[in-house]
Design a protein around this motif. Structure first.
Motif, PDB file in Angstrom:
ATOM      1  N   SER A   1       0.836  -1.195   0.000  1.00 23.87           N
ATOM      2  CA  SER A   1       0.000   0.000   0.000  1.00 23.87           C
ATOM      3  C   SER A   1       0.872   1.247   0.000  1.00 23.87           C
ATOM      4  CB  SER A   1      -0.910  -0.004   1.231  1.00 23.87           C
ATOM      5  OG  SER A   1      -0.131   0.145   2.413  1.00 23.87           O
ATOM      6  N   ALA A   2       0.222   2.406  -0.097  1.00 25.55           N
ATOM      7  CA  ALA A   2       0.957   3.669  -0.089  1.00 25.55           C
ATOM      8  C   ALA A   2       1.700   3.890   1.225  1.00 25.55           C
ATOM      9  CB  ALA A   2       0.007   4.832  -0.354  1.00 25.55           C
ATOM     10  N   SER A   3       1.246   3.238   2.296  1.00 26.03           N
ATOM     11  CA  SER A   3       1.924   3.361   3.590  1.00 26.03           C
ATOM     12  C   SER A   3       3.107   2.413   3.716  1.00 26.03           C
ATOM     13  CB  SER A   3       0.934   3.099   4.725  1.00 26.03           C
ATOM     14  OG  SER A   3       0.468   1.760   4.680  1.00 26.03           O
ATOM     15  N   GLY A   4       3.312   1.579   2.703  1.00 26.92           N
ATOM     16  CA  GLY A   4       4.434   0.650   2.719  1.00 26.92           C
ATOM     17  C   GLY A   4       4.120  -0.712   3.292  1.00 26.92           C
ATOM     18  N   GLN A   5       2.879  -0.937   3.720  1.00 27.20           N
ATOM     19  CA  GLN A   5       2.498  -2.217   4.304  1.00 27.20           C
ATOM     20  C   GLN A   5       2.030  -3.174   3.208  1.00 27.20           C
ATOM     21  OE1 GLN A   5       2.973  -2.754   7.650  1.00 27.20           O
ATOM     22  NE2 GLN A   5       3.844  -0.690   7.590  1.00 27.20           N
ATOM     23  N   VAL A   6       2.394  -4.438   3.363  1.00 27.73           N
ATOM     24  CA  VAL A   6       1.987  -5.429   2.369  1.00 27.73           C
ATOM     25  C   VAL A   6       0.469  -5.584   2.390  1.00 27.73           C
ATOM     26  CG1 VAL A   6       2.310  -7.358   3.988  1.00 27.73           C
ATOM     27  CG2 VAL A   6       2.337  -7.785   1.532  1.00 27.73           C
ATOM     28  N   ASP A   7      -0.150  -5.568   1.203  1.00 27.34           N
ATOM     29  CA  ASP A   7      -1.591  -5.757   1.121  1.00 27.34           C
ATOM     30  C   ASP A   7      -1.971  -6.751   0.018  1.00 27.34           C
ATOM     31  OD1 ASP A   7      -1.073  -4.301  -1.133  1.00 27.34           O
ATOM     32  OD2 ASP A   7      -2.449  -2.670  -0.692  1.00 27.34           O
ATOM     33  N   GLY A   8      -0.971  -7.473  -0.490  1.00 28.17           N
ATOM     34  CA  GLY A   8      -1.232  -8.486  -1.500  1.00 28.17           C
ATOM     35  C   GLY A   8      -0.183  -9.574  -1.452  1.00 28.17           C
ATOM     36  N   TRP A   9      -0.634 -10.812  -1.567  1.00 22.83           N
ATOM     37  CA  TRP A   9       0.272 -11.959  -1.495  1.00 22.83           C
ATOM     38  C   TRP A   9       0.137 -12.787  -2.770  1.00 22.83           C
ATOM     39  CZ3 TRP A   9       3.316 -12.541   2.955  1.00 22.83           C
ATOM     40  CH2 TRP A   9       2.988 -11.697   4.013  1.00 22.83           C
ATOM     41  N   GLY A  10       1.213 -13.486  -3.142  1.00 27.71           N
ATOM     42  CA  GLY A  10       1.185 -14.303  -4.337  1.00 27.71           C
ATOM     43  C   GLY A  10       2.106 -15.495  -4.222  1.00 27.71           C
ATOM     44  N   THR A  11       2.033 -16.371  -5.189  1.00 28.12           N
ATOM     45  CA  THR A  11       2.867 -17.562  -5.208  1.00 28.12           C
ATOM     46  C   THR A  11       4.216 -17.261  -5.855  1.00 28.12           C
ATOM     47  OG1 THR A  11       2.042 -18.274  -7.364  1.00 28.12           O
ATOM     48  CG2 THR A  11       0.795 -18.974  -5.412  1.00 28.12           C
ATOM     49  N   ARG A  12       5.123 -18.195  -5.730  1.00 32.92           N
ATOM     50  CA  ARG A  12       6.424 -18.003  -6.365  1.00 32.92           C
ATOM     51  C   ARG A  12       6.300 -17.979  -7.882  1.00 32.92           C
ATOM     52  NH1 ARG A  12       9.511 -23.795  -5.135  1.00 32.92           N
ATOM     53  NH2 ARG A  12       8.314 -25.106  -6.578  1.00 32.92           N
ATOM     54  N   GLU A  13       5.317 -18.686  -8.424  1.00 33.81           N
ATOM     55  CA  GLU A  13       5.107 -18.667  -9.866  1.00 33.81           C
ATOM     56  C   GLU A  13       4.679 -17.279 -10.341  1.00 33.81           C
ATOM     57  OE1 GLU A  13       4.973 -22.760  -8.453  1.00 33.81           O
ATOM     58  OE2 GLU A  13       3.825 -20.986  -7.861  1.00 33.81           O
ATOM     59  N   GLN A  14       3.837 -16.630  -9.551  1.00 32.57           N
ATOM     60  CA  GLN A  14       3.403 -15.277  -9.917  1.00 32.57           C
ATOM     61  C   GLN A  14       4.561 -14.290  -9.876  1.00 32.57           C
ATOM     62  OE1 GLN A  14       0.215 -15.151  -6.968  1.00 32.57           O
ATOM     63  NE2 GLN A  14      -1.303 -14.958  -8.607  1.00 32.57           N
ATOM     64  N   LEU A  15       5.347 -14.352  -8.803  1.00 32.65           N
ATOM     65  CA  LEU A  15       6.500 -13.461  -8.689  1.00 32.65           C
ATOM     66  C   LEU A  15       7.508 -13.748  -9.785  1.00 32.65           C
ATOM     67  CD1 LEU A  15       8.191 -11.329  -7.245  1.00 32.65           C
ATOM     68  CD2 LEU A  15       9.064 -13.137  -5.749  1.00 32.65           C
ATOM     69  N   GLY A  16       7.804 -15.025 -10.002  1.00 34.50           N
ATOM     70  CA  GLY A  16       8.771 -15.385 -11.045  1.00 34.50           C
ATOM     71  C   GLY A  16       8.305 -14.962 -12.420  1.00 34.50           C
ATOM     72  N   GLY A  17       7.014 -15.144 -12.699  1.00 31.08           N
ATOM     73  CA  GLY A  17       6.479 -14.724 -13.989  1.00 31.08           C
ATOM     74  C   GLY A  17       6.584 -13.224 -14.191  1.00 31.08           C
ATOM     75  N   LEU A  18       6.353 -12.467 -13.112  1.00 32.57           N
ATOM     76  CA  LEU A  18       6.489 -11.016 -13.188  1.00 32.57           C
ATOM     77  C   LEU A  18       7.926 -10.622 -13.525  1.00 32.57           C
ATOM     78  CD1 LEU A  18       5.491  -8.102 -12.756  1.00 32.57           C
ATOM     79  CD2 LEU A  18       5.979  -8.403 -10.312  1.00 32.57           C
ATOM     80  N   LEU A  19       8.885 -11.266 -12.870  1.00 30.08           N
ATOM     81  CA  LEU A  19      10.296 -10.950 -13.110  1.00 30.08           C
ATOM     82  C   LEU A  19      10.705 -11.305 -14.536  1.00 30.08           C
ATOM     83  CD1 LEU A  19      11.860 -12.127  -9.729  1.00 30.08           C
ATOM     84  CD2 LEU A  19      11.382  -9.783 -10.462  1.00 30.08           C
TER      85      LEU A  19
END
Length: 225
Positions: free
Chosen positions: A43-61
């Motif tokens: 979020s804009a305050s720097g707090q995590v507000d969304g979680w994902g799997t390693r496949e999602q993160l890896g695909g993004l990268l």
């Protein structure tokens, strides 16, 4: 730093090298990264507000690595083929901004997610974000007209003067924002530090857009719509 020229092997190598690093990290994340859910959005305050799997993160990268190659590599190829020295410099500086933004932001995303960081308003994350803004600002003002990097408003494309002045303004503002964030990161209160940077970036973008319109309107050599 000397101005990029038509043949800049170091810049081309950096484009490919950083894309491979980000892409390789993405592939590793998909195949061997942490199996638990990872923070992927803040979020804009720097707090995590969304979680994902390693496949999602890896695909993004992997996607960001491909984008680096397409944009940065494409501009490098276009610069090698261009005959106008001014056009060559414009493309090379645009390529440099791509190399200083997409891969570095990708690595920041990867480091935050893979480390399980749930708050990016701390001194180190804010300092790294500020450093990226400072580096982008240092060269943004030298980018010439192109469809991907810079203040790409309709007025900037209809007036070279509007393009130059609005991008120089954006570059200076981003540099100042990054420098201020870097200097104040160790002691600025959270999450006000992150709020301040985000607000400053939005205002800088709006000011630069307005500047492109203002200069276009007063430019006697502007192209009509």
């Amino acid at each position: 730093m000397t101005a990029p020229n038509k043949s800049t092997p170091a810049l081309d190598a950096a484009t490919v090298g950083l894309a491979l690093i980000v892409g390789g990290l993405g592939v590793w994340t998909i195949l061997a990264g942490p199996t638990e859910l990872l923070p992927v959005h803040y979020s804009a305050s720097g707090q995590v507000d969304g979680w994902g799997t390693r496949e999602q993160l890896g695909g993004l990268l992997v996607g960001l690595a491909v984008l680096t190659l397409l944009l940065g590599g494409g501009m490098g190829v276009a610069a090698r083929r261009a005959d106008d020295p001014a056009r060559v410099r414009a493309l090379r500086y645009a390529q440099l901004v791509v190399v200083l933004s997409i891969p570095l932001v990708s690595l920041l995303i990867a480091s935050a997610s893979l480390s399980g960081l749930t708050d990016i308003a701390g001194a180190l994350p804010v300092a790294l974000i500020s450093l990226v803004l400072l580096l982008i600002g240092a060269f943004l003002g030298r980018v010439g007209p192109n469809p991907f990097v810079g203040v790409r408003t309709p007025w900037a494309f209809k007036s070279r003067l509007a393009w130059d002045r609005s991008n120089r303004l954006a570059g200076r503002l981003f540099f100042v924002i990054g420098l201020a964030g870097l200097l104040t990161a160790p002691f600025a209160p959270r999450p006000l530090n992150l709020y301040a940077i985000l607000t400053a970036v939005v205002l800088a973008a709006l000011w630069s857009v307005l500047e492109s319109w203002r200069v276009w309107r007063s430019d006697p050599d502007r192209q009509p719509f």
